[in-house]
Design a protein around this motif. Structure first.
Motif, PDB file in Angstrom:
ATOM      1  N   THR A 111      26.236  -3.039  17.302  1.00 28.43           N
ATOM      2  CA  THR A 111      26.365  -3.247  15.843  1.00 28.43           C
ATOM      3  C   THR A 111      27.135  -4.507  15.485  1.00 28.43           C
ATOM      4  O   THR A 111      26.925  -5.076  14.435  1.00 28.43           O
ATOM      5  CB  THR A 111      27.070  -2.059  15.164  1.00 28.43           C
ATOM      6  OG1 THR A 111      28.390  -1.914  15.741  1.00 28.43           O
ATOM      7  CG2 THR A 111      26.271  -0.776  15.315  1.00 28.43           C
ATOM      8  N   HIS A 112      28.062  -4.923  16.356  1.00 28.52           N
ATOM      9  CA  HIS A 112      28.821  -6.161  16.107  1.00 28.52           C
ATOM     10  C   HIS A 112      29.647  -6.542  17.324  1.00 28.52           C
ATOM     11  O   HIS A 112      29.703  -5.804  18.299  1.00 28.52           O
ATOM     12  CB  HIS A 112      29.673  -6.054  14.847  1.00 28.52           C
ATOM     13  CG  HIS A 112      30.785  -5.039  14.901  1.00 28.52           C
ATOM     14  ND1 HIS A 112      30.570  -3.692  14.919  1.00 28.52           N
ATOM     15  CD2 HIS A 112      32.135  -5.201  14.938  1.00 28.52           C
ATOM     16  CE1 HIS A 112      31.737  -3.065  14.960  1.00 28.52           C
ATOM     17  NE2 HIS A 112      32.709  -3.947  14.980  1.00 28.52           N
ATOM     18  N   ARG A 113      30.282  -7.683  17.241  1.00 31.12           N
ATOM     19  CA  ARG A 113      30.857  -8.363  18.397  1.00 31.12           C
ATOM     20  C   ARG A 113      32.098  -7.713  19.025  1.00 31.12           C
ATOM     21  O   ARG A 113      32.508  -8.108  20.098  1.00 31.12           O
ATOM     22  CB  ARG A 113      31.242  -9.793  17.997  1.00 31.12           C
ATOM     23  CG  ARG A 113      32.384  -9.860  17.009  1.00 31.12           C
ATOM     24  CD  ARG A 113      32.709 -11.285  16.587  1.00 31.12           C
ATOM     25  NE  ARG A 113      31.651 -11.866  15.783  1.00 31.12           N
ATOM     26  CZ  ARG A 113      31.750 -13.054  15.169  1.00 31.12           C
ATOM     27  NH1 ARG A 113      32.833 -13.779  15.299  1.00 31.12           N
ATOM     28  NH2 ARG A 113      30.759 -13.502  14.425  1.00 31.12           N
ATOM     29  N   HIS A 114      32.711  -6.729  18.374  1.00 29.20           N
ATOM     30  CA  HIS A 114      34.021  -6.275  18.836  1.00 29.20           C
ATOM     31  C   HIS A 114      33.971  -5.459  20.135  1.00 29.20           C
ATOM     32  O   HIS A 114      33.003  -4.739  20.397  1.00 29.20           O
ATOM     33  CB  HIS A 114      34.721  -5.479  17.731  1.00 29.20           C
ATOM     34  CG  HIS A 114      35.170  -6.375  16.618  1.00 29.20           C
ATOM     35  ND1 HIS A 114      35.274  -5.968  15.316  1.00 29.20           N
ATOM     36  CD2 HIS A 114      35.524  -7.688  16.636  1.00 29.20           C
ATOM     37  CE1 HIS A 114      35.679  -6.995  14.571  1.00 29.20           C
ATOM     38  NE2 HIS A 114      35.839  -8.047  15.345  1.00 29.20           N
ATOM     39  N   ALA A 115      35.077  -5.562  20.898  1.00 25.65           N
ATOM     40  CA  ALA A 115      35.155  -4.981  22.246  1.00 25.65           C
ATOM     41  C   ALA A 115      34.975  -3.474  22.254  1.00 25.65           C
ATOM     42  O   ALA A 115      34.433  -2.916  23.215  1.00 25.65           O
ATOM     43  CB  ALA A 115      36.507  -5.334  22.875  1.00 25.65           C
ATOM     44  N   ASP A 116      35.424  -2.800  21.188  1.00 27.18           N
ATOM     45  CA  ASP A 116      35.305  -1.337  21.173  1.00 27.18           C
ATOM     46  C   ASP A 116      33.870  -0.884  20.876  1.00 27.18           C
ATOM     47  O   ASP A 116      33.552   0.283  21.042  1.00 27.18           O
ATOM     48  CB  ASP A 116      36.314  -0.695  20.200  1.00 27.18           C
ATOM     49  CG  ASP A 116      36.289  -1.295  18.805  1.00 27.18           C
ATOM     50  OD1 ASP A 116      35.802  -2.432  18.646  1.00 27.18           O
ATOM     51  OD2 ASP A 116      36.779  -0.635  17.874  1.00 27.18           O
ATOM     52  N   HIS A 117      33.012  -1.802  20.454  1.00 26.53           N
ATOM     53  CA  HIS A 117      31.618  -1.438  20.130  1.00 26.53           C
ATOM     54  C   HIS A 117      30.606  -1.977  21.143  1.00 26.53           C
ATOM     55  O   HIS A 117      29.598  -1.338  21.402  1.00 26.53           O
ATOM     56  CB  HIS A 117      31.278  -1.887  18.712  1.00 26.53           C
ATOM     57  CG  HIS A 117      32.108  -1.152  17.699  1.00 26.53           C
ATOM     58  ND1 HIS A 117      31.703   0.026  17.130  1.00 26.53           N
ATOM     59  CD2 HIS A 117      33.358  -1.386  17.229  1.00 26.53           C
ATOM     60  CE1 HIS A 117      32.659   0.482  16.337  1.00 26.53           C
ATOM     61  NE2 HIS A 117      33.677  -0.358  16.377  1.00 26.53           N
ATOM     62  N   GLY A 118      30.885  -3.180  21.692  1.00 28.72           N
ATOM     63  CA  GLY A 118      29.917  -3.763  22.622  1.00 28.72           C
ATOM     64  C   GLY A 118      30.471  -4.000  24.015  1.00 28.72           C
ATOM     65  O   GLY A 118      29.764  -4.526  24.886  1.00 28.72           O
ATOM     66  N   GLY A 167      30.116  -9.163   6.820  1.00 23.47           N
ATOM     67  CA  GLY A 167      31.411  -9.047   6.155  1.00 23.47           C
ATOM     68  C   GLY A 167      32.518  -8.729   7.134  1.00 23.47           C
ATOM     69  O   GLY A 167      33.435  -9.521   7.325  1.00 23.47           O
ATOM     70  N   HIS A 168      32.437  -7.564   7.782  1.00 28.19           N
ATOM     71  CA  HIS A 168      33.428  -7.239   8.833  1.00 28.19           C
ATOM     72  C   HIS A 168      33.337  -8.317   9.910  1.00 28.19           C
ATOM     73  O   HIS A 168      34.337  -8.883  10.334  1.00 28.19           O
ATOM     74  CB  HIS A 168      33.152  -5.846   9.372  1.00 28.19           C
ATOM     75  CG  HIS A 168      33.989  -5.452  10.544  1.00 28.19           C
ATOM     76  ND1 HIS A 168      35.365  -5.528  10.541  1.00 28.19           N
ATOM     77  CD2 HIS A 168      33.642  -4.992  11.779  1.00 28.19           C
ATOM     78  CE1 HIS A 168      35.828  -5.120  11.724  1.00 28.19           C
ATOM     79  NE2 HIS A 168      34.802  -4.789  12.483  1.00 28.19           N
ATOM     80  N   THR A 169      32.120  -8.577  10.361  1.00 33.75           N
ATOM     81  CA  THR A 169      31.808  -9.797  11.116  1.00 33.75           C
ATOM     82  C   THR A 169      30.526 -10.361  10.508  1.00 33.75           C
ATOM     83  O   THR A 169      29.823  -9.646   9.778  1.00 33.75           O
ATOM     84  CB  THR A 169      31.561  -9.523  12.622  1.00 33.75           C
ATOM     85  OG1 THR A 169      30.349  -8.754  12.754  1.00 33.75           O
ATOM     86  CG2 THR A 169      32.717  -8.772  13.273  1.00 33.75           C
ATOM     87  N   ALA A 192      28.619   1.609  11.459  1.00 31.18           N
ATOM     88  CA  ALA A 192      29.536   0.859  12.331  1.00 31.18           C
ATOM     89  C   ALA A 192      30.912   0.739  11.657  1.00 31.18           C
ATOM     90  O   ALA A 192      31.393   1.720  11.094  1.00 31.18           O
ATOM     91  CB  ALA A 192      28.950  -0.489  12.704  1.00 31.18           C
ATOM     92  N   ASP A 193      31.531  -0.442  11.680  1.00 32.16           N
ATOM     93  CA  ASP A 193      32.867  -0.576  11.084  1.00 32.16           C
ATOM     94  C   ASP A 193      32.817  -0.980   9.612  1.00 32.16           C
ATOM     95  O   ASP A 193      33.863  -1.176   8.993  1.00 32.16           O
ATOM     96  CB  ASP A 193      33.693  -1.623  11.850  1.00 32.16           C
ATOM     97  CG  ASP A 193      34.242  -1.060  13.153  1.00 32.16           C
ATOM     98  OD1 ASP A 193      34.073   0.151  13.403  1.00 32.16           O
ATOM     99  OD2 ASP A 193      34.840  -1.831  13.924  1.00 32.16           O
ATOM    100  N   THR A 194      31.608  -1.113   9.052  1.00 35.52           N
ATOM    101  CA  THR A 194      31.513  -1.570   7.661  1.00 35.52           C
ATOM    102  C   THR A 194      31.962  -0.488   6.681  1.00 35.52           C
ATOM    103  O   THR A 194      32.583  -0.788   5.670  1.00 35.52           O
ATOM    104  CB  THR A 194      30.070  -2.044   7.372  1.00 35.52           C
ATOM    105  OG1 THR A 194      29.765  -3.095   8.301  1.00 35.52           O
ATOM    106  CG2 THR A 194      29.910  -2.560   5.962  1.00 35.52           C
TER     107      THR A 194
HETATM  108 ZN   LIG Z   1      34.862  -3.898  14.496  1.00 30.33          ZN
END
Ligand SMILES: [Zn+2]
Length: 274
Positions: free
Chosen positions: A67-74, A133-135, A152-154
């Motif tokens: 869903t996006h670039r952050h370590a906890d998601h990808g 927005g979040h990323t 995701a985090d949105t």
């Molecule tokens: Zn995130």
């Protein structure tokens, strides 16, 4: 655990900033299965995800969408790819960060998304929605057969979303919230924490929270031109040490939004209402 038929939620590993561990979703139609996000890059978390996949069985895994670039998601995506061979997809605007930070430059995405794509899993369809927005490259996924959204985090229930100037954009974030709200999902499955049973109300709260912060900043600037640090001191007076940098970044994100809208001007480090 299976939240509703074919929609599984896995949450393993570390809790970032005390919020629940990242949710990994396994969506299973009659013909194919896909992971939405991978969780952290961690041996134990990875083993738990693979064990879950084996235990539930079902149609073969055909993809992994980050869903996006952050370590906890990808973070764990490459490990899943190496073990299962499934292609990894993510949005174009997070591609460079994912390949550099999550894959360590050792791999590339198998498919690059723009939003608007869909995956037919047999009885369940995943519709990809670009929600920046979040990323810049944040994605949401809608499953129209169930009228549910993976946000995701949105959209989170457990906290407001961090918008850092280096990765995201507050103006776009608020636009994305409005756009997701207009899709009127029955239920939201967020990137952290429990399902959100009243998406309309939660998204409305999140928009109001941003508007309230913005009004606070505008009110402060009405009294006198100020720097980010000065605004931070009045708006987040009691923030614990470890959260202060993020707090300052939120103030900066608000100022960038106001500057883009022509409501604020910057001179050196000092912000003034126009
Ligand atoms: Zn995130």
């Amino acid at each position: 655990m299976e939240l509703e038929p074919g929609i599984h939620q896995l949450a393993h590993g570390r809790k970032p900033f005390g919020i629940p561990a990242p949710n990994v979703y396994l969506i299973q139609g009659t013909d194919a299965s896909m992971f939405i996000d991978s969780g952290w890059d961690n041996e134990d978390d990875h083993a738990a995800r693979m064990a879950y996949l084996k235990e539930v069985g079902g149609p073969s895994l055909t993809g992994l969408l980050i869903t996006h670039r952050h370590a906890d998601h990808g973070g764990g995506a490459l490990h899943i790819h190496q073990d299962t061979g499934v292609p990894i997809s993510a949005h174009r605007l997070d591609q460079a960060a994912i390949e550099a930070e999550r894959f360590g430059g050792a791999a590339t995405l198998n498919s690059v998304l723009d939003g608007g794509e869909s995956y037919d899993l047999g009885g369940l369809t995943l519709q990809v929605v670009h929600a920046p927005g979040h990323t810049a490259g944040s994605l949401a996924v809608v499953i129209p057969e169930r009228n549910v959204m993976l946000s995701a985090d949105t959209v989170l229930g457990v906290t407001t979303t961090v918008v850092r100037p280096s990765e995201g954009d507050l103006g776009k974030y608020v636009e994305s919230l409005r756009m997701l709200r207009d899709l009127k999902p029955r239920l939201i499955y967020p990137g952290h924490g429990e399902p959100l049973t009243d998406p309309d109300d939660r998204i409305r709260q999140l928009i109001e929270h941003r508007m309230h912060r913005e009004e606070q900043i505008v009110a402060e600037l009405k009294t006198a031109p100020k720097t980010i640090d000065q605004l931070f001191d009045t708006i987040y007076p009691n923030l614990p040490e470890e959260r202060q940098r993020i707090g300052k970044e939120q103030v900066e994100s608000n100022l960038i939004k106001l500057t883009n809208e022509g409501r604020v001007a910057i001179d050196g480090e000092v912000y003034t209402l126009t």
